[in-house]
Structure formats: C-alpha cells, structure tokens
Design an enzyme around this catalytic site. Structure first.
Site, PDB file in Angstrom:
ATOM      1  N   THR A 192      66.506 -64.887   2.398  1.00 36.67           N
ATOM      2  CA  THR A 192      67.206 -64.634   1.142  1.00 36.67           C
ATOM      3  C   THR A 192      66.943 -65.727   0.117  1.00 36.67           C
ATOM      4  OG1 THR A 192      68.929 -63.362   2.214  1.00 36.67           O
ATOM      5  CG2 THR A 192      69.537 -64.420   0.162  1.00 36.67           C
TER       6      THR A 192
ATOM      7  N   SER B 291      64.485 -62.711   7.933  1.00 38.16           N
ATOM      8  CA  SER B 291      64.534 -63.306   9.277  1.00 38.16           C
ATOM      9  C   SER B 291      65.115 -62.383  10.339  1.00 38.16           C
ATOM     10  CB  SER B 291      65.265 -64.651   9.271  1.00 38.16           C
ATOM     11  OG  SER B 291      66.657 -64.492   9.298  1.00 38.16           O
TER      12      SER B 291
ATOM     13  N   THR C 148      68.995 -66.637   6.801  1.00 43.37           N
ATOM     14  CA  THR C 148      70.181 -67.105   7.529  1.00 43.37           C
ATOM     15  C   THR C 148      70.415 -66.342   8.831  1.00 43.37           C
ATOM     16  OG1 THR C 148      71.621 -65.578   6.318  1.00 43.37           O
ATOM     17  CG2 THR C 148      71.371 -67.811   5.407  1.00 43.37           C
ATOM     18  N   ASP C 149      69.899 -65.097   8.901  1.00 41.61           N
ATOM     19  CA  ASP C 149      70.283 -64.236  10.030  1.00 41.61           C
ATOM     20  C   ASP C 149      69.887 -64.799  11.394  1.00 41.61           C
ATOM     21  OD1 ASP C 149      71.501 -62.443   8.366  1.00 41.61           O
ATOM     22  OD2 ASP C 149      69.865 -60.978   8.374  1.00 41.61           O
TER      23      ASP C 149
END
Ligand code: ASP
Length: 318
Positions: A18, A68, A101-102
């Site tokens: 992101t 990700s 971030t995932d």
C-alpha cells in the site's frame, strides 16, 4: 573492522504494498491498487528528506512490486539474497525494505531467520496509499531511515506509526487504523520521536539467525507447510485432504493453550504417523502456548501460527 562513519549509503529495497499504492480518489483508503509506484519515486515528494538523511545517500532497488497478500517464496529468496549482498558492502549503513502490511510480519521473521544482520534491516509499510489526502508512508519512511542511522540499531525490525517492532513479536492486529501493529506481551523495541530513536529498556535489537540465505535451496523446492485452525466442530477433514494432496509440515493454530478437538487430533496423529511434522501454536492474539510435560505435539515456542510456519519450513530444509 568497519568505521561506522564510512557507512554512507542506505539501500532501499522496494517490494510493493500500500505504501506504493494509488487510488482514484484521495479520500479512498480501501479500494486502491497496491504496488503501483516505483521505490525511488516514493521518496520524491518527502519534504525535509535531505536534511533528515544528514549526508547519507539513498540507493534504490525494486526487488518486486506486489500486494503483499501475494508475497511468495521466489520473492523471499531474491529479497534475502539482496539483503545479504548489500549488507556486505562496507559503505552500506543499513537497509530499508518497503512492504505491504498484510504479510510484513512473515517476511520480517523469514529475513530474521536467514540473514545474520549486524547492521539494521528495517521493514516499513503504510496503511494508506501514496495518493491519499494524508498518507502515512512518507513519515514511516523517514522513521525507518532514522532507525537505520541510529547507532544502536541492528537486526531485522519493522517500523510503523512511530514504533519499532522486533521481527519475532510483530503482528498486524488492525485492518484499517494507521497504528496497525503490536508486539503483544513483549512490547515494542523502540519508538521514533522527532527523528530520534528511544529504545525500550526491556528489549534489545538482535541479529541471531538460524539459516544462511545464500545456502537455501531453490525456492521452488521449499517444504510445503500449511496452517490449520482448531475451532468449534473442527473435524480434521482439512488435514486429511492435505495428507492426500501431499504435505511436509503442519502448524495448528490451536485454541487457547494449544488445545485441539478430539477429531482434529485423530487426523493430526495420522499425519504424524505418516512423517508429517506438526507444531502447535495458539490462535490467541497475545501470549504463547505454555509447554505441558508429555505433550504429543511440540509447541511453537511463542511464535504465532504464520511465523511458526516459516520456522518449521526452514527446519525441514535440513
Ligand atoms: N494489501 C496491502 C499489502 O499488504 C495492504 C497494505 O500494504 O497495507 O500489500
């Protein structure tokens, strides 16, 4: 022995996420496309970057460009190799890796397991796309640079929302807010305040490792380890299907202190009798499975299910 003042370069490795995302509307922070903007362009508009860097030069490399959620072993292999190679350059002070971030906690734990980083390797990210009215990526990048430049920094860490987390402990705990990560019971390693790093008194950064990234087998042949969940009515059918499909290891995201339903246990025992390695972790967000004498299935020594999967996969490469 390298004089730390001769380390004048910070390597920035981009993998997408992101932080490199773009949305059609500036006030849309959920329906955007991740991984759109190249790593060098991400720093172009950061005001005050030059003075923040205090003479350090940035050296950019685009290792991947993915959301990700789609991170994969081939990228991990390439990323780990680049991290090792770039860290070995005497004039490199440390590395910043931009990431979604995932799955950043999985990549951080993987790198921590295969890279003996006596210099800092700082993964950072953003919860809002770069095109947002008020993106968080630029500040997270500045904070990541602050950590790399700090005299006490070493090892693989994650920086988000002004907080430095150890790769072992960091978990994404919120799907939307900017401060989306927690180190749980362990607490953060440090905080970044106005460009200064304030280290926690109870935790120190580390660079212990279990494998060498440069001697890993080809990522296409890495052991297959899956995660199964214990829940109300868990039958073990998922385990049986995985056994049929062929599997090397299983991590169980157990209930509570490592408990599984009787039916799931029957399937897990069948898997173990067929040579599949099984490890128990807990689906609880905080704490760890506390070892019980005589437990049939070993526990993950405090690792979350996704990190226990990485650890089991690496151990099966022996
Ligand atoms: N899906 C995005 C990713 O992990 C989410 C993010 O970066 O915040 O790449």
């Amino acid at each position: 022995m390298v004089d730390s003042n001769s380390r004048q370069k910070i390597v920035v490795l981009g993998t997408g996420g992101t932080i490199a995302g773009r949305s059609a509307l500036v006030n849309d922070n959920i329906s955007y496309d991740a991984a759109q903007i190249d790593i060098e362009s991400l720093t172009h508009d950061i005001q005050g970057l030059k003075s923040h860097l205090d003479g350090y030069k940035l050296d950019f490399e685009q290792v991947a460009q993915v959301d990700s959620k789609d991170m994969n072993f081939a990228i991990w292999e390439a990323l780990a190799r680049r991290v090792v190679q770039r860290l070995a350059e005497p004039d490199v002070r440390g590395i910043v890796v931009t990431h979604g971030t995932d799955t950043i906690e999985e990549t951080a734990y993987f790198l921590r397991s295969v890279v003996c980083a006596d210099k800092p390797v700082v993964l950072t990210c953003a919860m809002r796309p770069a095109s947002a009215l008020s993106p968080d990526g630029p500040q997270n990048l500045l904070d990541a640079f602050s950590v790399v430049m700090d005299a006490n920094a070493c090892g693989v860490v994650v920086v988000c929302a002004g907080v430095v987390h150890a790769a072992e402990h960091v978990q994404k705990i919120h799907p939307y807010r900017l401060d989306a990560f927690s180190s749980g019971d362990a607490g953060p390693l440090a905080w970044i305040e106005e460009g200064r790093v304030r280290w926690s008194l109870t935790q120190m950064p580390m660079y212990l490792t279990s494998r060498d990234a440069l001697t890993l087998p080809d990522s296409g042949s890495w052991p297959q380890v899956e995660i199964v969940l214990n829940h109300v009515g868990a039958t073990g059918k998922v385990v049986d299907s995985l056994l049929n499909a062929g599997i090397d290891g299983l991590v169980v995201a157990c209930t509570g202190n490592g408990t599984v339903s009787d039916a799931l246990m029957v399937s897990l025992q069948r898997a173990m009798s067929q040579g599949v390695k099984v490890v128990r972790s807990s689906r609880c967000v905080l704490g760890r499975v506390i070892p019980v004498a005589g437990a049939l299935i070993p526990d993950s020594r405090g690792l979350s299910p996704v990190k226990a999967r990485v650890a089991l996969m690496l151990s099966l490469m022996d």
